[in-house]
Enzyme design. Structure first.
Site, mmCIF file in Angstrom:
data_model
loop_
_atom_site.group_PDB
_atom_site.id
_atom_site.type_symbol
_atom_site.label_atom_id
_atom_site.label_comp_id
_atom_site.label_asym_id
_atom_site.label_seq_id
_atom_site.Cartn_x
_atom_site.Cartn_y
_atom_site.Cartn_z
ATOM 1 N N HIS A 258 0.846 -1.194 0.000
ATOM 2 C CA HIS A 258 0.000 0.000 0.000
ATOM 3 C C HIS A 258 0.880 1.242 0.000
ATOM 4 O O HIS A 258 1.919 1.258 0.656
ATOM 5 C CB HIS A 258 -0.917 0.022 1.235
ATOM 6 C CG HIS A 258 -2.068 0.955 1.076
ATOM 7 N ND1 HIS A 258 -1.946 2.311 1.302
ATOM 8 C CD2 HIS A 258 -3.342 0.735 0.672
ATOM 9 C CE1 HIS A 258 -3.111 2.882 1.056
ATOM 10 N NE2 HIS A 258 -3.975 1.961 0.673
ATOM 11 N N ASP A 309 -7.947 -5.091 -0.283
ATOM 12 C CA ASP A 309 -8.478 -5.932 -1.351
ATOM 13 C C ASP A 309 -8.207 -7.420 -1.155
ATOM 14 O O ASP A 309 -8.852 -8.250 -1.787
ATOM 15 C CB ASP A 309 -7.892 -5.495 -2.706
ATOM 16 C CG ASP A 309 -8.554 -4.230 -3.213
ATOM 17 O OD1 ASP A 309 -9.781 -4.124 -3.060
ATOM 18 O OD2 ASP A 309 -7.851 -3.353 -3.734
#
Ligand code: CMC
Length: 372
Positions: A258, A309
């Site tokens: 991320h 996700d």
């Protein structure tokens, strides 16, 4: 300058806060910790919070829920569009096309009073699930199932998709997933929406920009890619070999890493992991088991940590949601955050127009066509 505008503060916001404190990721919506909201709130309550800036009182939430439920049905023109689009169209393309079409049906498309902005936001939040469920039923040759006023936002979506009222566990799982996807500061799709808003483009144009941006595999498209990976790996025993090969080839493992939560776990992934585990006990345990094996290997080989996700994929699979609707579920949650950001941008606007550092050729002499 850092590639990808990493670390650049591009605007001020009061909508959400991401901070890294003592090796932990803090995520708050309007000052409220995501962990509390995920455990104790509902998607409707969070959407209200994002749009209005405060938690609703009991009667305000009740009115808001009714208002959203009454806005769920689609105009006949949109249903016509859904029946005319080729059945192989990706559901995200359908969502952005329908959003644009909703704009063409709105006679007040260019009115930007606060009341009208909220009106458009509530319409989009209410209608996104119906567009997604109707299109899925139409493309699979089934009759559409009209929304019901009896069910909440999450449960009604699952009902419109399958025709069956979901279990309490399934309803709560999707509700929590939507809360966790509702908002995330200046992610790529929200930034796209704010850039469009800063030109004073209409709300629908801003949301089309956001839906288009969400679709890529480095953003919302990752969950669909994670499911592809879970199917390919197929057994926890094969996870290590799969991860090792990918890393050796320098390829990305979807659902990991991320831009903001560097070296620390995405707080949403922690909550989704618990949810995925719970659902797997009542559904297909394999998806969670493979996910766990991949997560362990990804950490061992490259210290990679899962993002929002990663566990979403096994949650959706166990809710019976088809793989190519995964990005749409993300959009169904994020529409609350997108519209809140568009409104915030309109209300304190200055055109977003950064500069680029020119690195191409300079001072070249123009040659006429005959000399080239
Ligand atoms: N698989 C393998 N290596 C990775 C991954 C990954 N998923 N993510 C980051 N890395 C490595 C990367 O190769 C680099 O290693 P090195 O320093 O050895 O070259 C290092 O980590 C830093 O990566 P980066 O490219 O600087 O990271 P970024 O901030 O530009 O990219 C990202 C962030 C999310 C695009 C990236 O982590 C990625 O591609 N992840 C996979 C796609 C994904 O899951 N996207 C969903 C993001 S979260 C939800 C959302 O916002 O939609």
């Amino acid at each position: 300058m850092k590639d990808g505008l990493e670390g650049v503060i591009a605007c001020e916001t009061k909508i959400s806060r991401i901070e890294l404190v003592d090796g932990k990721g803090i995520l708050e919506y309007r000052g409220y910790d995501i962990r509390d909201l995920a455990r104790k709130s509902s998607y409707e309550e969070v959407a209200y919070l994002l749009l209005y800036g405060e938690l609703p009182k009991r009667y305000e939430l009740q009115d808001f829920k009714i208002e959203l439920a009454e806005r769920r049905e689609l105009p006949p023109q949109i249903i016509g569009l859904l029946t005319h689009l080729p059945p192989y169209t990706h559901p995200m393309v359908v969502l952005r096309t329908s959003t644009s079409y909703l704009g063409s049906l709105d006679k007040k498309i260019d009115v930007k009073t606060r009341e009208e902005n909220l009106n458009k936001a509530k319409n989009l939040i209410a209608k996104f699930p119906t567009i997604i469920a109707y299109y899925h039923r139409i493309r699979t040759g089934k009759n559409v199932i009209p929304p019901t006023l009896e069910l909440g936002h999450a449960a009604n979506f699952l009902y419109m998709l399958s025709g069956e009222e979901p279990s309490r566990t399934a309803e709560r799982a999707l509700d929590m997933d939507l809360i966790l996807h509702a908002e995330h500061e200046l992610n790529a799709s929200t930034f796209a929406a704010r850039i469009a808003a800063s030109t004073l483009a209409d709300m629908y144009a801003c949301i089309v920009a956001a839906t288009g941006t969400l679709m890529g595999p480095l953003h919302g498209g990752a969950a669909q890619e994670v499911m592809k990976m879970l199917r390919e790996v197929a057994s926890p025993r094969r996870a290590e070999e799969y991860v090792k090969k990918k890393i050796e080839k320098g390829e990305r493992i979807m659902g990991f890493g991320h831009r903001v939560y560097r070296g620390i776990i995405d707080p949403r992934a922690e909550l989704l992991k618990r949810l995925a585990k719970k659902l797997s006990m009542e559904g297909v345990p394999r998806w969670f088991e493979i996910s766990e094996a991949i997560a362990k290997a990804a950490y061992r080989y490259k210290r990679l940590l899962p993002n929002v996700d990663f566990y979403s994929a096994s949650v959706y699979a166990n809710l019976g949601i088809p793989d190519d609707l995964f990005i749409n579920i993300f959009a169904m949650g994020r529409i609350a955050g997108w519209t809140a950001h568009v409104i915030e941008q309109y209300e304190n606007n200055r055109l977003i127009r950064p500069r680029a550092k020119y690195v191409g050729d300079k001072d070249k002499k123009y040659k006429p066509l005959t000399e080239r």
